[in-house]
Design a protein around this motif. Structure first.
Motif, PDB file in Angstrom:
ATOM      1  N   ARG A 179      27.955  59.525  93.001  1.00 38.50           N
ATOM      2  CA  ARG A 179      26.809  60.434  92.817  1.00 38.50           C
ATOM      3  C   ARG A 179      25.777  59.796  91.891  1.00 38.50           C
ATOM      4  NH1 ARG A 179      24.754  64.084  89.314  1.00 38.50           N
ATOM      5  NH2 ARG A 179      23.682  65.862  90.204  1.00 38.50           N
ATOM      6  N   GLU A 180      26.230  59.190  90.796  1.00 38.71           N
ATOM      7  CA  GLU A 180      25.312  58.510  89.870  1.00 38.71           C
ATOM      8  C   GLU A 180      24.563  57.382  90.575  1.00 38.71           C
ATOM      9  OE1 GLU A 180      27.587  57.267  86.479  1.00 38.71           O
ATOM     10  OE2 GLU A 180      27.833  59.330  85.749  1.00 38.71           O
ATOM     11  N   ARG A 181      25.258  56.629  91.418  1.00 37.22           N
ATOM     12  CA  ARG A 181      24.610  55.539  92.152  1.00 37.22           C
ATOM     13  C   ARG A 181      23.563  56.078  93.133  1.00 37.22           C
ATOM     14  NH1 ARG A 181      28.513  51.547  94.844  1.00 37.22           N
ATOM     15  NH2 ARG A 181      26.668  50.238  94.783  1.00 37.22           N
ATOM     16  N   LEU A 182      23.892  57.176  93.823  1.00 40.15           N
ATOM     17  CA  LEU A 182      22.933  57.799  94.744  1.00 40.15           C
ATOM     18  C   LEU A 182      21.709  58.291  93.980  1.00 40.15           C
ATOM     19  CD1 LEU A 182      22.022  58.955  97.474  1.00 40.15           C
ATOM     20  CD2 LEU A 182      23.439  60.955  96.983  1.00 40.15           C
ATOM     21  N   VAL A 183      21.922  58.948  92.858  1.00 42.13           N
ATOM     22  CA  VAL A 183      20.802  59.441  92.044  1.00 42.13           C
ATOM     23  C   VAL A 183      19.949  58.275  91.566  1.00 42.13           C
ATOM     24  CG1 VAL A 183      20.209  60.591  89.874  1.00 42.13           C
ATOM     25  CG2 VAL A 183      21.907  61.610  91.398  1.00 42.13           C
ATOM     26  N   ARG A 184      20.574  57.173  91.174  1.00 42.61           N
ATOM     27  CA  ARG A 184      19.827  55.988  90.740  1.00 42.61           C
ATOM     28  C   ARG A 184      18.957  55.458  91.880  1.00 42.61           C
ATOM     29  NH1 ARG A 184      23.834  52.148  89.238  1.00 42.61           N
ATOM     30  NH2 ARG A 184      23.743  51.450  91.369  1.00 42.61           N
ATOM     31  N   ASP A 185      19.514  55.410  93.093  1.00 41.50           N
ATOM     32  CA  ASP A 185      18.727  54.950  94.248  1.00 41.50           C
ATOM     33  C   ASP A 185      17.548  55.872  94.515  1.00 41.50           C
ATOM     34  OD1 ASP A 185      20.632  52.938  94.558  1.00 41.50           O
ATOM     35  OD2 ASP A 185      21.659  53.946  96.220  1.00 41.50           O
ATOM     36  N   LEU A 186      17.773  57.178  94.445  1.00 39.25           N
ATOM     37  CA  LEU A 186      16.693  58.140  94.689  1.00 39.25           C
ATOM     38  C   LEU A 186      15.627  58.063  93.602  1.00 39.25           C
ATOM     39  CD1 LEU A 186      18.782  61.164  95.988  1.00 39.25           C
ATOM     40  CD2 LEU A 186      17.452  59.512  97.333  1.00 39.25           C
ATOM     41  N   ARG A 187      16.034  57.803  92.373  1.00 40.13           N
ATOM     42  CA  ARG A 187      15.045  57.616  91.293  1.00 40.13           C
ATOM     43  C   ARG A 187      14.223  56.358  91.527  1.00 40.13           C
ATOM     44  NH1 ARG A 187      18.937  59.790  86.611  1.00 40.13           N
ATOM     45  NH2 ARG A 187      18.220  61.939  86.701  1.00 40.13           N
ATOM     46  N   ALA A 188      14.855  55.312  92.029  1.00 43.07           N
ATOM     47  CA  ALA A 188      14.113  54.086  92.356  1.00 43.07           C
ATOM     48  C   ALA A 188      13.066  54.386  93.428  1.00 43.07           C
ATOM     49  CB  ALA A 188      15.076  53.000  92.830  1.00 43.07           C
ATOM     50  N   ALA A 189      13.440  55.199  94.403  1.00 48.36           N
ATOM     51  CA  ALA A 189      12.491  55.588  95.455  1.00 48.36           C
ATOM     52  C   ALA A 189      11.337  56.383  94.859  1.00 48.36           C
ATOM     53  CB  ALA A 189      13.206  56.383  96.543  1.00 48.36           C
ATOM     54  N   MET A 190      11.647  57.320  93.986  1.00 49.23           N
ATOM     55  CA  MET A 190      10.591  58.129  93.362  1.00 49.23           C
ATOM     56  C   MET A 190       9.650  57.248  92.539  1.00 49.23           C
ATOM     57  SD  MET A 190      12.522  61.630  92.197  1.00 49.23           S
ATOM     58  CE  MET A 190      11.244  61.957  91.013  1.00 49.23           C
ATOM     59  N   SER A 191      10.206  56.294  91.825  1.00 46.77           N
ATOM     60  CA  SER A 191       9.377  55.397  91.015  1.00 46.77           C
ATOM     61  C   SER A 191       8.468  54.548  91.893  1.00 46.77           C
ATOM     62  CB  SER A 191      10.268  54.474  90.170  1.00 46.77           C
ATOM     63  OG  SER A 191      10.953  55.221  89.208  1.00 46.77           O
ATOM     64  N   ALA A 192       8.947  54.183  93.055  1.00 48.62           N
ATOM     65  CA  ALA A 192       8.164  53.331  93.955  1.00 48.62           C
ATOM     66  C   ALA A 192       7.046  54.098  94.649  1.00 48.62           C
ATOM     67  CB  ALA A 192       9.077  52.695  94.996  1.00 48.62           C
ATOM     68  N   ALA A 193       7.247  55.386  94.826  1.00 43.62           N
ATOM     69  CA  ALA A 193       6.239  56.204  95.514  1.00 43.62           C
ATOM     70  C   ALA A 193       5.125  56.571  94.548  1.00 43.62           C
ATOM     71  CB  ALA A 193       6.894  57.465  96.070  1.00 43.62           C
ATOM     72  N   THR A 194       3.965  56.736  95.067  1.00 38.77           N
ATOM     73  CA  THR A 194       2.837  57.180  94.242  1.00 38.77           C
ATOM     74  C   THR A 194       2.312  58.479  94.830  1.00 38.77           C
ATOM     75  OG1 THR A 194       1.243  55.933  95.549  1.00 38.77           O
ATOM     76  CG2 THR A 194       2.163  54.840  93.601  1.00 38.77           C
ATOM     77  N   LEU A 195       1.693  59.286  93.993  1.00 40.34           N
ATOM     78  CA  LEU A 195       1.104  60.534  94.471  1.00 40.34           C
ATOM     79  C   LEU A 195      -0.166  60.241  95.245  1.00 40.34           C
ATOM     80  CD1 LEU A 195       1.514  62.758  91.319  1.00 40.34           C
ATOM     81  CD2 LEU A 195       2.877  62.825  93.407  1.00 40.34           C
ATOM     82  N   ARG A 196      -0.344  60.964  96.339  1.00 43.50           N
ATOM     83  CA  ARG A 196      -1.587  60.840  97.115  1.00 43.50           C
ATOM     84  C   ARG A 196      -2.517  61.955  96.678  1.00 43.50           C
ATOM     85  NH1 ARG A 196      -0.581  59.303 103.308  1.00 43.50           N
ATOM     86  NH2 ARG A 196       0.414  57.338 102.923  1.00 43.50           N
ATOM     87  N   THR A 197      -3.777  61.635  96.572  1.00 45.21           N
ATOM     88  CA  THR A 197      -4.759  62.657  96.230  1.00 45.21           C
ATOM     89  C   THR A 197      -5.768  62.828  97.326  1.00 45.21           C
ATOM     90  OG1 THR A 197      -6.074  61.021  95.068  1.00 45.21           O
ATOM     91  CG2 THR A 197      -4.512  62.338  93.768  1.00 45.21           C
TER      92      THR A 197
END
Length: 117
Positions: free
Chosen positions: A99-117
């Motif tokens: 679970r910790e590894r999955l959460v780490r991967d999802l956080r990496a995805a969130m960090s890579a994404a940027t908000l669109r305006t």
């Protein structure tokens, strides 16, 4: 995938059967249409089937999980395990670690994404 094949049941759980190459190819037009319609900044691929449908059958989640990868159409992707694999871990400690590894991967995805305006 746009459909599920059931391989049977195990207790109260229905077991999903992995789609074959023909079924993955048959669903490809829907995936491409959805990606065109949504125009995502980043796509998270959950599980080997999803990742291999984009990057080919040689793609290994164990070697590339959590990495930001360029794929077809110049899109960015992050591949990780399917969340159900965490639930299938054999014991509480392994489930916690996975679970910790999955959460780490999802956080990496969130960090890579940027908000669109």
């Amino acid at each position: 995938m746009k459909h599920f094949k059931w391989a049977g049941t195990r207790g109260k759980r229905r077991i999903h059967k992995k789609p074959n190459a023909r079924e993955i190819r048959a669903c490809r037009p829907w995936l491409e249409a959805e990606l065109r319609a949504l125009g995502p900044e980043l796509v998270v691929l959950l599980g080997a089937t999803a990742a291999q449908s984009v990057f080919g059958p040689a793609f290994k989640i164990t070697e590339r999980r959590g990495e930001v990868l360029r794929g077809p159409g110049g899109l960015r992707y992050v591949a990780t395990v399917h969340p159900s694999s965490v639930l299938r871990a054999p014991d509480d400690e392994t489930r916690r670690i996975e679970r910790e590894r999955l959460v780490r991967d999802l956080r990496a995805a969130m960090s890579a994404a940027t908000l669109r305006t």
